[in-house]
Design an enzyme around this catalytic site. Sequence first.
Site, PDB file in Angstrom:
ATOM      1  CE  LYS A  19      -4.511   0.961   2.589  1.00  0.00           C
ATOM      2  NZ  LYS A  19      -4.983   0.950   4.015  1.00  0.00           N
TER       3      LYS A  19
HETATM    4  C1  E4P Z   1      -8.027   1.998   3.993  1.00  0.00           C
HETATM    5  O1  E4P Z   1      -8.000   1.138   3.154  1.00  0.00           O
HETATM    6  C2  E4P Z   1      -8.144   2.185   5.344  1.00  0.00           C
HETATM    7  O2  E4P Z   1      -7.369   1.820   6.263  1.00  0.00           O
HETATM    8  C3  E4P Z   1      -9.352   2.729   5.962  1.00  0.00           C
HETATM    9  O3  E4P Z   1     -10.327   2.154   4.972  1.00  0.00           O
HETATM   10  C4  E4P Z   1      -9.076   4.068   6.261  1.00  0.00           C
HETATM   11  O4  E4P Z   1     -10.906   4.402   6.911  1.00  0.00           O
HETATM   12  P1  E4P Z   1     -11.360   5.502   8.586  1.00  0.00           P
HETATM   13  O5  E4P Z   1     -11.715   6.784   7.759  1.00  0.00           O
HETATM   14  O6  E4P Z   1     -11.730   4.849   8.745  1.00  0.00           O
HETATM   15  O7  E4P Z   1      -9.644   5.485   8.847  1.00  0.00           O
END
Ligand code: E4P
Length: 217
Positions: free
Chosen positions: A83
Amino acid sequence: MKFFVDTADTAEIRDLAETGLLDGVTTNPSLVHKAGRDFLEVVKEIAAIVPGPVSAEVVALDHDGMMREAEILRKIADNVTIKVPLTIDGLKTCRQLTGDGTMVNVTLCFTANQALLAAKAGATFISPFVGRHDDIGFDGMQIISEIRQIYDNYDFATQILVASVRHPVHVLQSALIGADVMTAPPAVIRQLFKHPLTDRGIEGFLADWAKTGQKIG
Ligand code: E4P
């Protein structure tokens, strides 16, 4: 639509994997902090529980640093997906990693133009964050529709991974738009199964069944 769970909690992942409905896992540095465990160990454990893509995020901000971290992470297991943030260095890293056959999830996407760049960089997944958009008074799902249209216009293979999902309506809208994947916290995935009429229906059927005095088998 594929279902990923957004957590680094291996007990939750194991539990949801038993439903047979889990196609992958996403983690991020905040979720790793919440889990309170060693990052590399936790990624290894998750990758063994779920055969699908498991996103592990780099924390370096420069291309060389990202590549160094990605080297370590991708050696953990074949289903580890690197990522990277949606920055110039992140997209350079994306291009290099996907060119080597490694899956890449480009994260922290907030506009359709950013998603276009990620697709041109060969991303396997693009993660637009809908909930964080909603939080500032903007309809996050609108970006998903725009990305779907752009990717379809040009036949991009990059999969739209709806992220920052906060409730079942986000999941429904993602499926209606035709997103490829959504990632949600365990609690949201559990909410999808629930309906009060389902519970009431079961109660009614069981009460009537008891009156028949019968057993199956
Ligand atoms: C995606 O890969 C992120 O880890 C995640 O969806 C972020 O979500 P949040 O806005 O609830 O922290």
